[in-house]
Design a protein around this motif. Structure first.
Motif, PDB file in Angstrom:
ATOM      1  N   PRO A  76      38.428  54.396  45.874  1.00 13.25           N
ATOM      2  CA  PRO A  76      39.701  53.704  46.093  1.00 13.25           C
ATOM      3  C   PRO A  76      39.908  52.527  45.149  1.00 13.25           C
ATOM      4  CG  PRO A  76      38.634  54.200  48.183  1.00 13.25           C
ATOM      5  CD  PRO A  76      37.638  54.504  47.115  1.00 13.25           C
ATOM      6  N   LYS A  77      38.828  51.842  44.799  1.00 15.33           N
ATOM      7  CA  LYS A  77      38.956  50.684  43.906  1.00 15.33           C
ATOM      8  C   LYS A  77      39.395  51.114  42.513  1.00 15.33           C
ATOM      9  CE  LYS A  77      36.554  46.450  42.522  1.00 15.33           C
ATOM     10  NZ  LYS A  77      35.329  45.636  42.686  1.00 15.33           N
ATOM     11  N   VAL A  78      38.807  52.197  41.997  1.00 16.41           N
ATOM     12  CA  VAL A  78      39.201  52.698  40.673  1.00 16.41           C
ATOM     13  C   VAL A  78      40.629  53.221  40.710  1.00 16.41           C
ATOM     14  CG1 VAL A  78      38.740  54.454  38.907  1.00 16.41           C
ATOM     15  CG2 VAL A  78      36.837  53.208  39.941  1.00 16.41           C
ATOM     16  N   THR A  79      40.959  53.968  41.764  1.00 18.03           N
ATOM     17  CA  THR A  79      42.317  54.507  41.878  1.00 18.03           C
ATOM     18  C   THR A  79      43.348  53.379  41.900  1.00 18.03           C
ATOM     19  OG1 THR A  79      41.522  56.467  43.063  1.00 18.03           O
ATOM     20  CG2 THR A  79      43.855  55.922  43.282  1.00 18.03           C
ATOM     21  N   ALA A  80      43.051  52.310  42.628  1.00 18.26           N
ATOM     22  CA  ALA A  80      43.964  51.165  42.672  1.00 18.26           C
ATOM     23  C   ALA A  80      44.118  50.539  41.294  1.00 18.26           C
ATOM     24  CB  ALA A  80      43.451  50.132  43.670  1.00 18.26           C
ATOM     25  N   ALA A  81      43.017  50.464  40.550  1.00 19.93           N
ATOM     26  CA  ALA A  81      43.076  49.900  39.197  1.00 19.93           C
ATOM     27  C   ALA A  81      43.915  50.767  38.272  1.00 19.93           C
ATOM     28  CB  ALA A  81      41.669  49.742  38.640  1.00 19.93           C
ATOM     29  N   LEU A  82      43.807  52.083  38.428  1.00 21.35           N
ATOM     30  CA  LEU A  82      44.535  53.013  37.554  1.00 21.35           C
ATOM     31  C   LEU A  82      46.017  53.073  37.882  1.00 21.35           C
ATOM     32  CD1 LEU A  82      41.998  55.994  37.446  1.00 21.35           C
ATOM     33  CD2 LEU A  82      42.335  54.212  35.723  1.00 21.35           C
ATOM     34  N   THR A  83      46.357  52.908  39.151  1.00 20.54           N
ATOM     35  CA  THR A  83      47.760  53.035  39.559  1.00 20.54           C
ATOM     36  C   THR A  83      48.491  51.702  39.614  1.00 20.54           C
ATOM     37  OG1 THR A  83      47.111  52.937  41.902  1.00 20.54           O
ATOM     38  CG2 THR A  83      47.276  55.128  40.890  1.00 20.54           C
ATOM     39  N   GLY A  84      47.755  50.621  39.423  1.00 18.29           N
ATOM     40  CA  GLY A  84      48.398  49.316  39.444  1.00 18.29           C
ATOM     41  C   GLY A  84      48.788  48.859  40.824  1.00 18.29           C
ATOM     42  N   ALA A  85      47.986  49.222  41.815  1.00 17.61           N
ATOM     43  CA  ALA A  85      48.267  48.807  43.193  1.00 17.61           C
ATOM     44  C   ALA A  85      48.311  47.278  43.270  1.00 17.61           C
ATOM     45  CB  ALA A  85      47.206  49.356  44.134  1.00 17.61           C
ATOM     46  N   LYS A  86      49.108  46.780  44.185  1.00 20.26           N
ATOM     47  CA  LYS A  86      49.307  45.343  44.333  1.00 20.26           C
ATOM     48  C   LYS A  86      47.972  44.641  44.559  1.00 20.26           C
ATOM     49  CE  LYS A  86      51.938  41.884  46.925  1.00 20.26           C
ATOM     50  NZ  LYS A  86      52.917  41.659  48.021  1.00 20.26           N
ATOM     51  N   GLY A  87      47.726  43.633  43.747  1.00 17.88           N
ATOM     52  CA  GLY A  87      46.515  42.844  43.885  1.00 17.88           C
ATOM     53  C   GLY A  87      45.295  43.438  43.219  1.00 17.88           C
ATOM     54  N   ALA A  88      45.421  44.644  42.641  1.00 21.69           N
ATOM     55  CA  ALA A  88      44.264  45.306  42.036  1.00 21.69           C
ATOM     56  C   ALA A  88      44.037  44.810  40.612  1.00 21.69           C
ATOM     57  CB  ALA A  88      44.460  46.821  42.030  1.00 21.69           C
ATOM     58  N   GLU A  89      42.786  44.643  40.262  1.00 21.59           N
ATOM     59  CA  GLU A  89      42.419  44.293  38.893  1.00 21.59           C
ATOM     60  C   GLU A  89      42.310  45.578  38.077  1.00 21.59           C
ATOM     61  OE1 GLU A  89      38.560  42.549  36.398  1.00 21.59           O
ATOM     62  OE2 GLU A  89      38.520  42.662  38.591  1.00 21.59           O
ATOM     63  N   THR A  90      42.780  45.546  36.857  1.00 18.15           N
ATOM     64  CA  THR A  90      42.629  46.699  35.969  1.00 18.15           C
ATOM     65  C   THR A  90      41.768  46.300  34.779  1.00 18.15           C
ATOM     66  OG1 THR A  90      44.771  47.641  36.578  1.00 18.15           O
ATOM     67  CG2 THR A  90      43.793  48.414  34.540  1.00 18.15           C
ATOM     68  N   PRO A  91      40.517  46.769  34.717  1.00 14.45           N
ATOM     69  CA  PRO A  91      39.655  46.452  33.579  1.00 14.45           C
ATOM     70  C   PRO A  91      40.059  47.284  32.356  1.00 14.45           C
ATOM     71  CG  PRO A  91      38.539  47.962  35.041  1.00 14.45           C
ATOM     72  CD  PRO A  91      39.858  47.631  35.694  1.00 14.45           C
ATOM     73  N   ASP A  92      39.377  47.062  31.258  1.00 17.38           N
ATOM     74  CA  ASP A  92      39.702  47.779  30.022  1.00 17.38           C
ATOM     75  C   ASP A  92      38.858  49.029  29.834  1.00 17.38           C
ATOM     76  OD1 ASP A  92      41.591  45.710  29.052  1.00 17.38           O
ATOM     77  OD2 ASP A  92      39.777  44.484  29.068  1.00 17.38           O
ATOM     78  N   VAL A  93      37.685  49.061  30.450  1.00 13.02           N
ATOM     79  CA  VAL A  93      36.782  50.216  30.397  1.00 13.02           C
ATOM     80  C   VAL A  93      36.151  50.356  31.775  1.00 13.02           C
ATOM     81  CG1 VAL A  93      34.724  51.226  29.341  1.00 13.02           C
ATOM     82  CG2 VAL A  93      36.268  49.833  27.944  1.00 13.02           C
ATOM     83  N   ILE A  94      36.027  51.602  32.246  1.00 13.23           N
ATOM     84  CA  ILE A  94      35.397  51.840  33.549  1.00 13.23           C
ATOM     85  C   ILE A  94      34.376  52.966  33.412  1.00 13.23           C
ATOM     86  CG2 ILE A  94      35.746  52.401  35.979  1.00 13.23           C
ATOM     87  CD1 ILE A  94      38.664  51.641  35.696  1.00 13.23           C
ATOM     88  N   GLU A  95      33.188  52.737  33.936  1.00 14.23           N
ATOM     89  CA  GLU A  95      32.212  53.815  34.074  1.00 14.23           C
ATOM     90  C   GLU A  95      32.519  54.564  35.364  1.00 14.23           C
ATOM     91  OE1 GLU A  95      27.579  54.639  35.318  1.00 14.23           O
ATOM     92  OE2 GLU A  95      28.197  52.592  34.839  1.00 14.23           O
ATOM     93  N   VAL A  96      32.631  55.889  35.287  1.00 12.47           N
ATOM     94  CA  VAL A  96      32.868  56.714  36.471  1.00 12.47           C
ATOM     95  C   VAL A  96      31.874  57.866  36.483  1.00 12.47           C
ATOM     96  CG1 VAL A  96      35.328  56.137  36.543  1.00 12.47           C
ATOM     97  CG2 VAL A  96      34.581  58.194  35.320  1.00 12.47           C
ATOM     98  N   GLY A  97      31.603  58.401  37.664  1.00  8.82           N
ATOM     99  CA  GLY A  97      30.759  59.579  37.755  1.00  8.82           C
ATOM    100  C   GLY A  97      31.403  60.745  37.021  1.00  8.82           C
ATOM    101  N   ASN A  98      30.602  61.549  36.355  1.00  7.46           N
ATOM    102  CA  ASN A  98      31.181  62.628  35.537  1.00  7.46           C
ATOM    103  C   ASN A  98      32.041  63.583  36.352  1.00  7.46           C
ATOM    104  OD1 ASN A  98      28.649  63.454  36.713  1.00  7.46           O
ATOM    105  ND2 ASN A  98      28.560  65.199  35.335  1.00  7.46           N
TER     106      ASN A  98
END
Length: 420
Positions: A76-98
């Motif tokens: 949910p945290k990554v999804t919020a960052a990708l969609t621009g959810a209110k209050g979510a931080e969006t980093p410049d690079v994210i490590e995700v499980g393959n």
């Protein structure tokens, strides 16, 4: 991947963090800050510090900020960052499980990195188990970072006592050796009945799949002839030990069983050795490793590849600078450093010899060439959560008709992959 398979004895990673965002002020002298989310235990603190020092020396206009994330609740945290959810931080690079890339790509918030993968990163040499799940409909969203996979961990003393001097390279040799190891109260192999990652490799070796895509829709495929042959071999191998038919490798933990000294083989990541030796110091220096044997000696058996990809959000404030950081982390210099620091498999098959001095990681790297990932559906996480594969395996091992049990499990997988 959601369910981590890496068992590492690495120190907890901490953040190398610098305050502010965008262009740093005052002491930063207008430098661009690039924020990177890495997952806990993916890289040591020493690796992060060395990478930061080296990168900032070469890129004097960039300041790096690493923020370490917990795997629990990361979706949910990554999804919020990708969609621009209110209050979510969006980093410049994210490590995700393959195996999470498809799930995140569905949000529409990932940057297309296809050009970089072909032009600057040598994508043709990537580990298939990392590259394939990072590509959705021909678009490369995930850049492979590192891999890990299962190998056979064996007790050298028990192999010697059984007169086994050549490690098995084919299934036939493996079965023969395991039968010889079943003596004097020892188990030739300890294989729990619901180790579905291991089953997946046997299915892939037969040309089968866990699920297939047809016209944009996914369907379970455990009931195909090829998949059934994979289950048949699993049943034959599992019978050569006393592993429970109705539990997975964590109930009880197979490394603990192996540490008792009466089990000749388990299938696990090399990192499990640290826990085994801690539980039974007498086994220190007596553990060996080899890739899961294949149907022929020409290549090792297929294995599930766990590990991570790097993504760049479309909403990232420093997309171009983030891409450059990804190139460095995924480039040969720092891939070799990461592999040696963390005993993981580099993202390219051409770097497989980086850890030749370490028996476990070297075996893992050889096996990774035959690595695969779970079906590239954004709903696959739902399948793993409910996991109809496990009870299917138990049903077969307890004597139920394989075709009927496989059909029921396949239908459940189809239903789960169709949910919205």
């Amino acid at each position: 991947m959601n369910n981590r398979i890496l068992a590492m004895s690495t120190a907890i990673v901490c953040a190398v963090a610098i305050g502010g965002c965008g262009l740093l002020e005052d002491g930063g002298k207008g430098r661009t800050k690039v924020t990177v989310w890495l997952m806990k235990d993916s890289a040591s603190n020493d690796f992060i510090e060395r990478f930061t020092t080296d990168y900032e020396k070469e890129h004097k206009d960039v300041e790096l900020e690493f923020k370490i994330q917990e795997w629990g609740g990361i979706g949910p945290k990554v999804t919020a960052a990708l969609t621009g959810a209110k209050g979510a931080e969006t980093p410049d690079v994210i490590e995700v499980g393959n195996t999470q890339v498809a799930q995140y790509a569905e949000s529409g918030g990932l940057l297309d990195l296809t050009l970089e993968s072909m032009r600057d990163l040598g994508g043709k040499d990537w580990q298939p188990g990392l590259a394939e799940p990072g590509s959705i409909n021909g678009v490369q969203y995930g850049i492979p970072w590192y891999a890990a996979n299962r190998v056979v961990i064996y007790n050298k003393d028990l192999f010697e006592k059984a007169g086994i001097t050549e490690l098995p390279k084919t299934r036939e040799e493996w079965i023969d050796a395991t039968e010889k190891l079943n003596k004097d109260g020892n188990q030739g192999i300890y294989l729990a009945g619901q180790n579905w990652y291991v089953l997946s490799g046997f299915i892939w070796d037969e040309g089968g799949q866990l699920a297939v895509e047809k016209g944009g829709d996914w369907a379970g495929a455990l009931d195909t002839p090829a998949a059934l042959k994979g289950m048949e071999f699993y049943e034959e191998l599992q019978a050569l030990g006393d592993g429970p038919k109705d539990a997975d490798e964590e109930k009880p933990p197979q490394s603990g069983v192996f540490a008792g000294g009466k089990v000749a083989q388990i299938i696990s990541v090399p990192g499990s050795a640290a826990g085994i030796e801690k539980a039974n110091p007498a086994l220190k220096g007596k553990l060996g490793y080899f890739p899961i044997p294949g149907k022929t000696a020409k290549r090792p058996g297929s294995v599930f590849t766990g590990g991570s990809d790097l993504i760049v959000p479309e909403r990232a404030r420093q997309r171009s600078a983030g891409i450059e950081v990804v190139k460095a982390l995924a480039g040969e210099k720092w891939q070799a450093e990461l592999a040696k620091a963390m005993n993981v498999v580099p993202n390219k098959t051409t770097l497989a010899d980086v850890n030749n001095g370490e028996e476990g990681p070297a075996a893992m790297a050889r096996a990774a060439a035959a690595g695969r990932a779970t079906p590239n559906s954004p709903r696959w996480a739902d399948v793993e959560a409910e996991n109809p594969i496990k009870p299917y395996m138990t049903a077969v091992l307890q004597g139920r008709d394989p075709k009927k049990a496989a059909k029921e499990a396949s239908d459940l997988i189809t239903d789960l992959l169709a949910r919205r």
